[in-house]
Design a protein around this motif. Sequence first.
Motif, PDB file in Angstrom:
ATOM      1  N   GLN A   1       0.804  -1.219   0.000  1.00  0.00           N
ATOM      2  CA  GLN A   1       0.000   0.000   0.000  1.00  0.00           C
ATOM      3  C   GLN A   1       0.841   1.276   0.000  1.00  0.00           C
ATOM      4  N   LEU A   2       2.181   1.155   0.024  1.00  0.00           N
ATOM      5  CA  LEU A   2       3.026   2.348   0.021  1.00  0.00           C
ATOM      6  C   LEU A   2       2.950   3.050  -1.335  1.00  0.00           C
ATOM      7  N   PRO A   3       3.018   4.400  -1.333  1.00  0.00           N
ATOM      8  CA  PRO A   3       3.096   5.112  -2.614  1.00  0.00           C
ATOM      9  C   PRO A   3       4.314   4.650  -3.402  1.00  0.00           C
ATOM     10  N   TYR A   4       4.172   4.565  -4.681  1.00  0.00           N
ATOM     11  CA  TYR A   4       5.216   3.994  -5.515  1.00  0.00           C
ATOM     12  C   TYR A   4       6.537   4.744  -5.380  1.00  0.00           C
ATOM     13  N   GLY A   5       6.469   6.052  -5.264  1.00  0.00           N
ATOM     14  CA  GLY A   5       7.700   6.845  -5.237  1.00  0.00           C
ATOM     15  C   GLY A   5       8.580   6.555  -4.042  1.00  0.00           C
ATOM     16  N   LEU A   6       8.007   5.993  -2.980  1.00  0.00           N
ATOM     17  CA  LEU A   6       8.784   5.768  -1.768  1.00  0.00           C
ATOM     18  C   LEU A   6       9.723   4.568  -1.888  1.00  0.00           C
ATOM     19  N   HIS A   7       9.370   3.602  -2.724  1.00  0.00           N
ATOM     20  CA  HIS A   7      10.231   2.423  -2.828  1.00  0.00           C
ATOM     21  C   HIS A   7      10.740   2.205  -4.247  1.00  0.00           C
ATOM     22  N   ALA A   8      10.562   3.188  -5.124  1.00  0.00           N
ATOM     23  CA  ALA A   8      11.070   3.050  -6.491  1.00  0.00           C
ATOM     24  C   ALA A   8      12.584   3.223  -6.496  1.00  0.00           C
ATOM     25  N   ARG A   9      13.271   2.305  -7.136  1.00  0.00           N
ATOM     26  CA  ARG A   9      14.720   2.390  -7.201  1.00  0.00           C
ATOM     27  C   ARG A   9      15.137   3.530  -8.121  1.00  0.00           C
ATOM     28  N   GLY A  10      16.160   4.279  -7.674  1.00  0.00           N
ATOM     29  CA  GLY A  10      16.661   5.376  -8.493  1.00  0.00           C
ATOM     30  C   GLY A  10      15.817   6.627  -8.400  1.00  0.00           C
ATOM     31  N   GLY A  11      14.794   6.644  -7.546  1.00  0.00           N
ATOM     32  CA  GLY A  11      13.940   7.812  -7.434  1.00  0.00           C
ATOM     33  C   GLY A  11      14.530   8.862  -6.501  1.00  0.00           C
ATOM     34  N   PHE A  12      13.743   9.935  -6.364  1.00  0.00           N
ATOM     35  CA  PHE A  12      14.192  11.040  -5.520  1.00  0.00           C
ATOM     36  C   PHE A  12      14.364  10.618  -4.061  1.00  0.00           C
ATOM     37  N   PHE A  13      13.582   9.656  -3.624  1.00  0.00           N
ATOM     38  CA  PHE A  13      13.534   9.325  -2.201  1.00  0.00           C
ATOM     39  C   PHE A  13      14.446   8.152  -1.822  1.00  0.00           C
ATOM     40  N   GLU A  14      15.299   7.758  -2.745  1.00  0.00           N
ATOM     41  CA  GLU A  14      16.170   6.638  -2.431  1.00  0.00           C
ATOM     42  C   GLU A  14      17.458   7.158  -1.762  1.00  0.00           C
ATOM     43  N   PHE A  15      17.347   7.495  -0.503  1.00  0.00           N
ATOM     44  CA  PHE A  15      18.511   7.904   0.294  1.00  0.00           C
ATOM     45  C   PHE A  15      18.218   7.562   1.754  1.00  0.00           C
ATOM     46  N   SER A  16      19.264   7.505   2.521  1.00  0.00           N
ATOM     47  CA  SER A  16      19.132   7.127   3.926  1.00  0.00           C
ATOM     48  C   SER A  16      18.960   8.376   4.788  1.00  0.00           C
ATOM     49  N   VAL A  17      17.990   8.325   5.688  1.00  0.00           N
ATOM     50  CA  VAL A  17      17.768   9.478   6.562  1.00  0.00           C
ATOM     51  C   VAL A  17      18.879   9.602   7.607  1.00  0.00           C
ATOM     52  N   THR A  18      19.681   8.566   7.779  1.00  0.00           N
ATOM     53  CA  THR A  18      20.783   8.652   8.740  1.00  0.00           C
ATOM     54  C   THR A  18      22.088   9.072   8.083  1.00  0.00           C
ATOM     55  N   GLY A  19      22.015   9.472   6.833  1.00  0.00           N
ATOM     56  CA  GLY A  19      23.230   9.912   6.147  1.00  0.00           C
ATOM     57  C   GLY A  19      24.143   8.773   5.765  1.00  0.00           C
ATOM     58  N   GLY A  20      23.599   7.597   5.586  1.00  0.00           N
ATOM     59  CA  GLY A  20      24.393   6.447   5.196  1.00  0.00           C
ATOM     60  C   GLY A  20      25.067   5.743   6.348  1.00  0.00           C
ATOM     61  N   ARG A  21      24.853   6.217   7.568  1.00  0.00           N
ATOM     62  CA  ARG A  21      25.461   5.572   8.745  1.00  0.00           C
ATOM     63  C   ARG A  21      24.519   4.529   9.325  1.00  0.00           C
ATOM     64  N   ARG A  22      25.097   3.481   9.826  1.00  0.00           N
ATOM     65  CA  ARG A  22      24.282   2.424  10.414  1.00  0.00           C
ATOM     66  C   ARG A  22      23.736   2.877  11.767  1.00  0.00           C
ATOM     67  N   THR A  23      22.635   2.306  12.119  1.00  0.00           N
ATOM     68  CA  THR A  23      22.030   2.616  13.411  1.00  0.00           C
ATOM     69  C   THR A  23      22.884   2.041  14.530  1.00  0.00           C
ATOM     70  N   GLN A  24      23.110   2.849  15.550  1.00  0.00           N
ATOM     71  CA  GLN A  24      23.963   2.430  16.660  1.00  0.00           C
ATOM     72  C   GLN A  24      23.118   2.131  17.897  1.00  0.00           C
ATOM     73  N   SER A  25      23.641   1.222  18.718  1.00  0.00           N
ATOM     74  CA  SER A  25      22.980   0.946  19.990  1.00  0.00           C
ATOM     75  C   SER A  25      23.184   2.119  20.932  1.00  0.00           C
ATOM     76  N   GLY A  26      22.434   2.115  22.005  1.00  0.00           N
ATOM     77  CA  GLY A  26      22.546   3.211  22.952  1.00  0.00           C
ATOM     78  C   GLY A  26      23.956   3.372  23.490  1.00  0.00           C
ATOM     79  N   ASN A  27      24.589   2.278  23.834  1.00  0.00           N
ATOM     80  CA  ASN A  27      25.938   2.357  24.391  1.00  0.00           C
ATOM     81  C   ASN A  27      26.954   2.799  23.351  1.00  0.00           C
ATOM     82  N   GLN A  28      26.810   2.313  22.126  1.00  0.00           N
ATOM     83  CA  GLN A  28      27.717   2.733  21.059  1.00  0.00           C
ATOM     84  C   GLN A  28      27.596   4.226  20.796  1.00  0.00           C
ATOM     85  N   LEU A  29      26.368   4.728  20.825  1.00  0.00           N
ATOM     86  CA  LEU A  29      26.157   6.153  20.586  1.00  0.00           C
ATOM     87  C   LEU A  29      26.746   6.988  21.716  1.00  0.00           C
ATOM     88  N   ILE A  30      26.535   6.566  22.964  1.00  0.00           N
ATOM     89  CA  ILE A  30      27.074   7.309  24.107  1.00  0.00           C
ATOM     90  C   ILE A  30      28.596   7.339  24.035  1.00  0.00           C
TER      91      ILE A  30
END
Length: 964
Positions: free
Chosen positions: A450-479
């Motif tokens: 049910q997602l709008p097509y633009g959100l998961h289309a490859r090569g589209g405007f929205f194909e980027f990571s909201v974390t800037g390409g960094r992996r999510t860190q655990s709480g302790n790793q972030l601290i």
Amino acid sequence: MAGTSSDGESSDLSLEDISTSSVEDCLPVSPAWPTISDVQRALRPLQATADRVGKQVEEFAETLDRLSKTQSGKLERDCTHALALVEGYRKITRRAVEYLRGVHGSEKQGRPGKQGRDKLRKSASASDLRRSHGEQHTNHTTLEDLQRWEQEEQTWHLLGLILRIEYPSSDAHTKGASSSERLLRPTKERSIHQYSSEREVWSNFLAHDDQAWERYTVVNWLKTCADDCGQELEQAIPDIAENADHGSGLWAHSWLYTKESIKGQKRLRSWPQVLAPDSPGIDSSLRNSGQAKSLVTQLDPDASTRQNRDLQPQDSNFERATWMACWNMLRRGQDWQFIRAWCQERVENWRAITMRGDPRQHTSMNGKFRPNLNHSADWQSRALWRKSCALAARSGVLDKYEAAVYGALSGYLPSVERVCGSWNDYLFAHYNSYLLRSFDQYVATYLADQLPYGLHARGGFFEFSVTGGRRTQSGNQLIEKMRRLKKLAHESRDPMKQLQGSLVGKTFGSFVRKYGAQLLHEQKHQAKLSQYPSDITGARPQDSKKPLIRTDDYQVIRMITHIILIFLDLEPSWLDNAQNKAAGIFVGAYVDFLGKAGKQQLLPLYASRLSPTGAIRSLSQQLPRILEFGERQTVMQLMKQQGIDVPSVLNEQLWMIMKEIESNTDDGISNPRYPTLRITEVRGDKPRGEIRIIRESFMGNVITDDQHDLINGFEWYLLLDGYWEKTLATGAVLYKHFLKIGDSIDGEKGMLSNQSRANSRTRASQRGGDKSRTLYRPENEQYLFQQSNSFLNLEQLVQVLNAFEGWQATIANKPSVEFGGSTGKQWREDLRKACEDVENCIRPLQHGWLQNPRDDEEAFELEEIRKACLPEVLLAYIVVLNSSAQYVSRDYLLKSLEVGATVASRDSDLAPCFVSAGRMPELVDALAFTSTTMLLANEHGGGKKRTPARLGLWSTQCSLNTGK
């Protein structure tokens, strides 16, 4: 489980060794064993601290005591009681914060707003001094005090939230927090589908994802901390607002200077329609005040980015200040109703619309549904809106605060990081980004079709990571990452931030271990001890930096101590062995503070939370500070109520005192031999045949601090009921210690010990129903004698020494007038009584003294004491008799010779002492001198009537043959 994760966190100390060190090495260390004078000196600098935190210290203890009394029937992993305790602590700190804000609030509001919290922290030391809270005398607080109490309140709030996550309870929400601040986790609803509202999808997301709920909780806590900083919104941005030059009407004027320039161009050109960027000559005529850049031709909100033109500098500052205010509202967690009202008041409604799409706005802090919001908004359009906000934040053409607003709404991390100025901001940026990213992933997983097509289309405007390409860190790793950031390095070393980070990162156990070892190192450094346990000697060179937690940082130590106690109450096994020892260091340090601050009645409550060995060691260090008899009784009773082994505490206290004295003695007392008692001295150059006299003040005129400590330590035993065997055995050890180190026991103090023992015996006999009463019945006298023989014998020695000193004082007061007067008669009577006192006291020492050892080891020790004391005591006794014979009665000469007969008798145990001590010649010389005196006794008064019992036999008269 909170505080137990092993995360590989780097440590400033080598902590592996602490797990193998002995318990004694990890117990708190006092800088030096406190003498009475040390106690008085130490209390003075601590008085201000004790007065300032005294009320809160007592309130914390009362709250902890109430928790202890409500533990019966507690369910496993039930945090209900702990939450009530945490909320109680938070209320205590809240009252302190409210008072300090009343004192320093105007001062804090006057600080510049740009990175205002950092400036407050730097300027706290230069603040004006104010009167303290709740004190009768002048005390001083500063802005730094206000900040620390605010941080403490925030920490207690965080702890309560973490406990609800780690120890969920069905009724935990009913206690511990007000309804306006309570976070309730949504329940799992029916399965979601494409027609589900965004509220239903968001609630299901939080109900199913434990990590997301934890991040949501931390983000809300960070918002609360920002909103509760005590600073008005307008005060947070004065630097930029002042540059806008809009005066008091700043918020109602929009782009005032750019609007004026556009109108001027239209009037100059007589232009009837809207100016356009391609209007003839517009680039050269419509420019900013510096003539450097072209101005926008329209006043639409997106005109600057759409036309790639600038505003007037004042309006640019106004725009930045407005977006900065919007960022602060999002950072503080203001709901959309507040944001809309704020924007409407300033004729900026469009800004409120751009900030409406946050899914978290569907529920309030207490979990209740907000019907005034568009709860039926579809999640598909909102997902597309969030991605559009992220695209705008990523564009690079927006002001950094406008980009931060869109980044906070969409979870785009890089744009939010650019405006982070504090530890809290940085943590908020990451946890907010991780939370929204997880939500988008949840939607993409369960509602991908049910997602709008633009959100998961490859090569589209929205194909980027909201974390800037960094992996999510655990709480302790972030601290840990935040600790290494240069701009956060100073704040990350703040103990409160380290503590908060350990709670967020679930590494509180490692935190306790790491900084417990550091605190132990600091304690030992202050104590100037030469021997360090292995956990200290293994420290790396960089450990010489200023310690994070100082031994005098009592507020932090108090917080850590109470958090430790809370976790231990919830789960006694939550710490490993090394962490448990380190926890004892913190609790012991807090007990030490209570003792220094004069809060003696609180000592048993906290000491009882230590291990049995730790409680004994900690309390033994505090008892010397308690000098009042009534206070001692109270503390003794409280120790019994808390189940503390009181005799062991008293034993440890005396052992510590004696060990400290030994370390300060040049030759130590490792030698099993006892130094010879020195009561007499020989007058003249030749040691033999000359006159032997009693040394003046041989017992000393002043009781030293060490002697005070030892005797005061022994007086604690006199308060024990039913432990007379232990008490008297300890008294014997005490006397042996005095004899071993070669110090004399002051006569008055010996008498005081004797009198205190007698008074205690009387008090015990007057009590009814206790075990000690039976010890003094006639049928138990023999048992008591057998158990206390060594102490009573040594007490007899002290009585002899007292009698010698009394006799010496009488001799020193000999009148200068003729003895025939009334003054001379009174003096001779006093001397006779003093001599009789010596006779009565020395009689027990002449047969069987110290002859009833418990074992072979004590037999050797007692024999050494006999050899060191008995010869000198009997020689001094002969001196007393010989000297008294000159003024009172020549009968004393006969008694002096009887000493020799006693030593030489067949059943005597005295002769071996003289022989082994090598002092038999001195005894022979003394008796020879007595014999000579007797031969010449009639020279001064031979006219008296003699009886067979007197000295007539020796009163001879002869003429010396001179050879004439």
